[in-house]
Structure formats: structure tokens, C-alpha cells
Enzyme design. Structure first.
Site, PDB file in Angstrom:
ATOM      1  N   LYS A 117       0.843  -1.196   0.000  1.00  0.00           N
ATOM      2  CA  LYS A 117       0.000   0.000   0.000  1.00  0.00           C
ATOM      3  C   LYS A 117       0.880   1.249   0.000  1.00  0.00           C
ATOM      4  O   LYS A 117       0.686   2.174  -0.783  1.00  0.00           O
ATOM      5  CB  LYS A 117      -0.879  -0.026   1.257  1.00  0.00           C
ATOM      6  N   LYS A 129       3.102  -2.435  11.112  1.00  0.00           N
ATOM      7  CA  LYS A 129       1.790  -2.421  11.768  1.00  0.00           C
ATOM      8  C   LYS A 129       2.000  -2.820  13.218  1.00  0.00           C
ATOM      9  O   LYS A 129       3.002  -3.451  13.547  1.00  0.00           O
ATOM     10  CB  LYS A 129       0.841  -3.411  11.085  1.00  0.00           C
ATOM     11  N   ASP A 169      -5.556   3.035  13.880  1.00  0.00           N
ATOM     12  CA  ASP A 169      -6.275   1.987  13.144  1.00  0.00           C
ATOM     13  C   ASP A 169      -7.484   1.664  14.027  1.00  0.00           C
ATOM     14  O   ASP A 169      -7.884   2.511  14.855  1.00  0.00           O
ATOM     15  CB  ASP A 169      -5.365   0.759  12.909  1.00  0.00           C
TER      16      ASP A 169
HETATM   17  P1  NDP Z   1     -12.479   2.446  14.039  1.00  0.00           P
HETATM   18  O1  NDP Z   1     -12.075   1.779  15.272  1.00  0.00           O
HETATM   19  O2  NDP Z   1     -12.597   3.906  14.008  1.00  0.00           O
HETATM   20  O3  NDP Z   1     -13.866   1.852  13.527  1.00  0.00           O
HETATM   21  C1  NDP Z   1     -14.020   0.495  13.274  1.00  0.00           C
HETATM   22  C2  NDP Z   1     -15.468   0.222  12.930  1.00  0.00           C
HETATM   23  O4  NDP Z   1     -15.578  -1.113  12.464  1.00  0.00           O
HETATM   24  C3  NDP Z   1     -16.392   0.343  14.122  1.00  0.00           C
HETATM   25  O5  NDP Z   1     -17.647   0.765  13.706  1.00  0.00           O
HETATM   26  C4  NDP Z   1     -16.418  -1.096  14.641  1.00  0.00           C
HETATM   27  O6  NDP Z   1     -17.585  -1.408  15.379  1.00  0.00           O
HETATM   28  C5  NDP Z   1     -16.413  -1.861  13.342  1.00  0.00           C
HETATM   29  N1  NDP Z   1     -15.838  -3.197  13.579  1.00  0.00           N
HETATM   30  C6  NDP Z   1     -14.628  -3.478  14.092  1.00  0.00           C
HETATM   31  N2  NDP Z   1     -14.449  -4.805  14.195  1.00  0.00           N
HETATM   32  C7  NDP Z   1     -15.581  -5.358  13.716  1.00  0.00           C
HETATM   33  C8  NDP Z   1     -16.007  -6.688  13.539  1.00  0.00           C
HETATM   34  N3  NDP Z   1     -15.240  -7.735  13.899  1.00  0.00           N
HETATM   35  N4  NDP Z   1     -17.245  -6.885  12.997  1.00  0.00           N
HETATM   36  C9  NDP Z   1     -18.018  -5.843  12.624  1.00  0.00           C
HETATM   37  N5  NDP Z   1     -17.672  -4.552  12.784  1.00  0.00           N
HETATM   38  C10 NDP Z   1     -16.467  -4.333  13.314  1.00  0.00           C
HETATM   39  O7  NDP Z   1     -11.446   1.934  12.921  1.00  0.00           O
HETATM   40  P2  NDP Z   1     -11.111   2.587  11.517  1.00  0.00           P
HETATM   41  O8  NDP Z   1     -12.328   3.200  10.932  1.00  0.00           O
HETATM   42  O9  NDP Z   1      -9.890   3.384  11.671  1.00  0.00           O
HETATM   43  O10 NDP Z   1     -10.699   1.292  10.673  1.00  0.00           O
HETATM   44  C11 NDP Z   1     -11.650   0.532   9.935  1.00  0.00           C
HETATM   45  C12 NDP Z   1     -10.914  -0.305   8.912  1.00  0.00           C
HETATM   46  O11 NDP Z   1     -10.186   0.571   8.021  1.00  0.00           O
HETATM   47  C13 NDP Z   1      -9.868  -1.282   9.469  1.00  0.00           C
HETATM   48  O12 NDP Z   1      -9.855  -2.435   8.677  1.00  0.00           O
HETATM   49  C14 NDP Z   1      -8.561  -0.532   9.287  1.00  0.00           C
HETATM   50  O13 NDP Z   1      -7.466  -1.405   9.199  1.00  0.00           O
HETATM   51  C15 NDP Z   1      -8.826   0.166   7.968  1.00  0.00           C
HETATM   52  N6  NDP Z   1      -7.991   1.334   7.727  1.00  0.00           N
HETATM   53  C16 NDP Z   1      -7.993   2.406   8.580  1.00  0.00           C
HETATM   54  C17 NDP Z   1      -7.239   3.515   8.292  1.00  0.00           C
HETATM   55  C18 NDP Z   1      -7.298   4.747   9.118  1.00  0.00           C
HETATM   56  O14 NDP Z   1      -6.713   5.759   8.690  1.00  0.00           O
HETATM   57  N7  NDP Z   1      -7.952   4.764  10.257  1.00  0.00           N
HETATM   58  C19 NDP Z   1      -6.329   3.539   7.128  1.00  0.00           C
HETATM   59  C20 NDP Z   1      -6.456   2.393   6.253  1.00  0.00           C
HETATM   60  C21 NDP Z   1      -7.236   1.338   6.579  1.00  0.00           C
HETATM   61  P3  NDP Z   1     -17.492  -1.643  16.978  1.00  0.00           P
HETATM   62  O15 NDP Z   1     -17.377  -0.279  17.572  1.00  0.00           O
HETATM   63  O16 NDP Z   1     -18.754  -2.327  17.296  1.00  0.00           O
HETATM   64  O17 NDP Z   1     -16.282  -2.489  17.238  1.00  0.00           O
END
Ligand code: NDP
Length: 449
Positions: A117, A129, A169
Site C-alpha cells: 500500500k 503495523k 487503526d
Molecule cells: P475504528 O475503530 O474507528 O472503527 C471500526 C469500525 O468497524 C467500528 O464501527 C467497529 O464497530 C467496526 N468493527 C470493528 N471490528 C468489527 C467486527 N469484527 N465486525 C463488525 N464490525 C467491526 O477503525 P477505523 O475506521 O480506523 O478502521 C476501519 C478499517 O479501516 C480497518 O480495517 C482498518 O485497518 C482500515 N484502515 C484504517 C485507516 C485509518 O486511517 N484509520 C487507514 C487504512 C485502513 P465496533 O465499535 O462495534 O467495534
């Protein structure tokens, strides 16, 4: 998905025999290797000097104890990780995840993916990571601070502005970065850009919070325009999750004229045919840190359904999974396709199972793997590092323009590589090859290290 070349098969078998209990890592590795056979056949010299054997082995994998005290004074112990996967093209860079599901397989797959990436962004960033099997849900602010300080009390000796630069993350947002970075500065007696995602008042970059979600939509817009002569305008979009990536994907998709009709968390999903009320979503998730079902309490016309996977039953034109790995199963992919899906862009890392990827690949659906689609976050982190190094602070407009340019250039790289290596329009193959080429060339150039 079958690996066609013997050399690549041997690499896969080697990884599996060394680490038999790391299924997520095997999945990410196989997805890459399946795409690489035209490279191995056209440019075998790129794989000489054990490039592939070295590429699958992290340069360093650190595991450590994180002891902290909860609100009742009890001692708790979690397991912390940092994988410094590959520094051939720049200092290690990649987020920290705090979630109970974190283990060495998850961290290894994330670090591996991050390497390619970061390569695609065009910025000088290596892959890394980290994280811990710590669950921030339901913890008080003081508990979060205590945990973050303990975590950094080990991590600080392994990171630095030119060595390794963590970011957020899952479970690590602006609040956690603040506690982590504060402890880093205290222990090192130095204030430098050793983390990104910092507060704007402490060396952070404008637009870092929005970058991953916005970047996802910029990629979608470019791809739909160039490959389907259409745009997000008027499209029905389903976005899973309701965290950082999801919220800002909703914001930008709406700004580009899409109708976002569903979001979720790990308990269930909200469907709102009128279009997700973004201020309400932000109030519930960012300000009050409540569960997504609260949305229904405040907007009774919306529907709340228990269970997060059901979100993919909702017919949509564009799907943007933004929650976690393997959230789209083969069955979910089948439903999406049956309901007329045009495009699926992975906001979360490795959103789709291998079976779902295979199925989507057989259909006339645009599929963008995470390493291309969600690279906007790390790209703006790279811009934050550049601002910190130059003691500068760029305007929102400047960073936004740069983010758009980077996402469009990632699209170009994926498309060109897909054409050059005989898979025109296959953005999975294009992303894997384009990401790999830069890293492999840098590793060859540096000799066997
Ligand atoms: P957050 O912690 O802000 O949000 C995660 C969201 O996903 C929450 O709504 C959470 O719900 C939900 N979630 C997490 N685990 C599960 C699960 N097992 N089943 C269903 N829902 C789930 O994380 P981010 O938004 O930062 O990250 C989301 C994704 O994006 C990840 O895969 C991360 O690796 C990827 N990502 C993030 C980046 C960033 O800049 N933040 C950059 C590139 C990729 P709940 O609160 O119920 O756990």
C-alpha cells in the site's frame, strides 16, 4: 484463486510451513502471489537474490507485555505487538490496532499489506503495523490513558521520525494517539514526528482524520469516470462500520452526490432510505461514543437490525466495507452481485474473504483491494511527516489537492500495470503488481540485507 507459477507456489508453501497458525497472513500472501506470475515470467531477475523469500519475512517482529491498572486498581496484562515488515523504500509506517482479535497473524497480514500500500502511494514509506489485544470499548478515559502509556513505555525504543512512525487503526483514534504520543515525547525528551494522526495543535496535518474515507471516494470517482463513464452522483452506497474510515467515506460520498443508505457496528446495522444523517452519526459515534442502534432511537424512521453481516443484503450500486477483515463472505458477495452491484472498494484491510474475491472477479464488478482503495490515510500521514520534517503547516486545500492527486495516481498505476501484464482493468492484479515492483526494485538495488 490458484498460484500458477512453481516459484510462487514454493514461496507460499515456505510461508505456511514456517507459520502454520497464521491464516490471515497466508490469505494476504496468497492474494499477492496469485497476481505475480506474469512478473515472474517477464522479469525473473526481479525475484533473484531471494527477493520473495526476504519479502515474506518481517525485518523485525516485536511482542511485549503491556501491564496496566484498571479503575478498580486491578492489574491487567495485554499483549502488544509491532511488526516492522519492510524498510526498502522508507521508514516503517503503519497503524496501531487495539482490538481483542489482535494476534501475531493479524498484525503480520496487516504489516505485509501495508508494505505494498505504502509503495502505491509513491511516497518513501516502508511497511509496518502494530497493536494490542486490548479492548477500548467500555473503558474510562483514565484506563485508556493508563494502557496507552504502558504500551508506549515499550514501543518508544523501537520508533522515531526516521525509523518507524505509527498511526491509528481500529480502536486507536485521536484520543489514543494523544496519550501515546505524549508518553513518547516524555520518555524520549524530544518532540518530533514519530507518530501521525496527531492533534492539529501538536503537529498534526489538516485532513488526516478524513483522509482514508475521502481517499476511498476519490478513488471511486476516478474509477467510475474512467472505466464506466459514470460517477458516484445518484448512486446508492452501503458503507459498513461507523468508525473513522466509515464516517468520512459517508461524508465525501454524500458530498459527491451519492445516497448512503446504511452503516453498521459490530452489533448490527442501520438502514436509512432517506440517506444517513451525518451530523447525527457523528454525534452518536464521535462525540458520545455510543452504539449504532442509538441512531434508531433518535431517528425512528430508520431501521435497526441486529447482526452486522446483514448489511450486505441491502441492494446497492457501490459497496464500501469499512469495518474489518473478512467482513464480506462469499454469501454476502453473491447477494451484492445479485442485487446489481457495480463496484466494491475495500475501506477496511482485506475486507473480502478469498472466496468472495474470486466470485467478484468472475463478474463484471469493479473491485478495488484495500492496498489501493484505502491508501489515502497513509498518504496523508506521509504528508504529515513531510510537514513535520519541514516545520511547516499546510492548508486544508493543499493537502486535499495532494490527496486527490495521490488517489488518482494510484488508480493510474493499477490500471497501467493491469494493462502491461495482460489483465486489463483488473485492479487487483494491477495493485499487487504495481505495489510489488517498486519494493522489489528497491530490495534488489540495496543488495542482500
Ligand atoms: P475504528 O475503530 O474507528 O472503527 C471500526 C469500525 O468497524 C467500528 O464501527 C467497529 O464497530 C467496526 N468493527 C470493528 N471490528 C468489527 C467486527 N469484527 N465486525 C463488525 N464490525 C467491526 O477503525 P477505523 O475506521 O480506523 O478502521 C476501519 C478499517 O479501516 C480497518 O480495517 C482498518 O485497518 C482500515 N484502515 C484504517 C485507516 C485509518 O486511517 N484509520 C487507514 C487504512 C485502513 P465496533 O465499535 O462495534 O467495534
Amino acid at each position: 484463486m490458484e498460484i500458477k507459477n512453481q516459484l510462487l507456489k514454493d514461496i507460499y508453501d515456505l510461508a505456511r510451513s514456517r507459520d502454520p497458525h497464521k491464516p490471515e497472513f497466508h490469505q494476504a500472501l496468497k492474494e499477492l502471489l496469485v497476481s505475480l506470475h506474469p512478473v515472474v515470467e517477464k522479469q525473473p531477475q526481479l525475484c533473484s537474490r531471494g527477493v520473495l523469500e526476504r519479502l515474506i519475512e518481517p525485518e523485525r517482529l516485536i511482542q511485549f507485555r503491556v501491564a496496566w491498572r484498571d479503575r478498580s486498581g486491578e492489574t491487567r496484562v495485554n499483549r502488544g505487538y509491532r511488526v516492522q515488515f519492510n524498510s526498502a523504500i522508507g521508514p516503517y509506517k503503519g497503524g496501531l490496532r487495539f482490538h481483542p482479535s489482535v494476534n501475531s497473524s493479524v498484525i503480520k497480514f496487516l504489516g505485509f499489506e501495508q508494505t505494498f500500500k505504502n509503495s502505491l502511494t509513491g511516497l518513501p514509506l516502508g511497511g509496518a503495523k502494530g497493536g494490542a489485544d486490548f479492548d477500548p470499548h467500555g473503558k474510562s478515559d483514565d484506563e485508556i490513558m493508563s494502557f496507552c502509556q504502558s504500551y508506549m513505555s515499550e514501543l518508544f525504543r523501537h520508533i522515531g521520525a526516521s525509523t518507524d512512525v505509527p498511526a491509528g487503526d481500529i480502536g486507536v483514534g485521536n484520543r489514543e494517539i494523544g496519550y501515546l504520543y505524549g508518553q513518547y515525547c516524555r520518555l524520549m525528551n524530544i518532540s518530533e514526528g514519530a507518530m501521525t494522526g496527531k492533534g492539529i495543535f501538536a503537529g498534526g496535518s489538516l485532513l488526516r482524520t478524513e483522509a482514508t474515507g475521502y481517499g476511498l471516494c476519490y478513488f471511486a470517482e476516478e474509477m467510475l469516470t474512467r472505466l464506466r463513464q459514470t460517477s458516484l452522483e445518484g448512486k446508492k452506497v452501503v458503507i459498513s462500520g461507523s468508525g473513522n474510515v466509515a464516517i468520512y467515506a459517508v461524508e465525501k460520498a454524500q458530498a459527491l452526490g451519492a445516497r448512503v443508505i446504511a452503516v453498521s457496528d459490530s452489533d448490527g446495522y442501520i438502514a436509512d432510505e432517506e440517506g444517513i444523517d451525518l451530523p447525527l452519526l457523528k454525534q452518536i459515534k464521535e462525540v458520545e461514543r455510543l452504539r449504532i442502534k442509538e441512531y434508531k432511537q433518535r431517528k425512528p424512521s430508520a431501521v435497526y437490525v441486529e447482526g452486522s453481516e446483514g448489511i450486505w443484503d441491502i441492494p446497492c450500486d457501490v459497496a464500501m466495507p469499512c469495518a474489518t477483515q473478512n467482513e464480506i463472505s462469499k454469501e454476502s458477495a453473491e447477494k451484492l452481485i445479485r442485487n446489481g452491484l457495480i463496484a466494491l472498494l475495500e475501506g477496511s484491510n482485506m475486507s473480502c474473504t478469498a472466496e468472495a474475491v474470486q466470485l467478484i472477479g468472475e463478474e463484471d464488478v469493479l473491485y478495488v483491494p484495500a492496498k489501493a482503495a484505502n491508501a489515502g490515510g497513509v498518504a496523508v500521514s506521509g504528508l504529515e511527516m513531510a510537514q513535520n520534517a519541514g516545520r511547516a503547516s499546510w492548508s486544508y486545500e493543499k493537502v486535499d489537492r495532494m490527496l486527490q492527486d495521490i488517489m488518482c495516481s494510484i488508480f493510474d498505476k493499477c490500471l497501467s500495470a493491469s494493462e502491461e501484464y495482460g489483465a486489463r482493468g483488473n485492479l487487483l492484479v494491477g495493485a499487487n503488481i504495481a505495489g510489488f515492483l517498486k519494493v522489489a526494485k528497491a530490495m534488489q538495488w540495496q543488495g542482500v540485507v
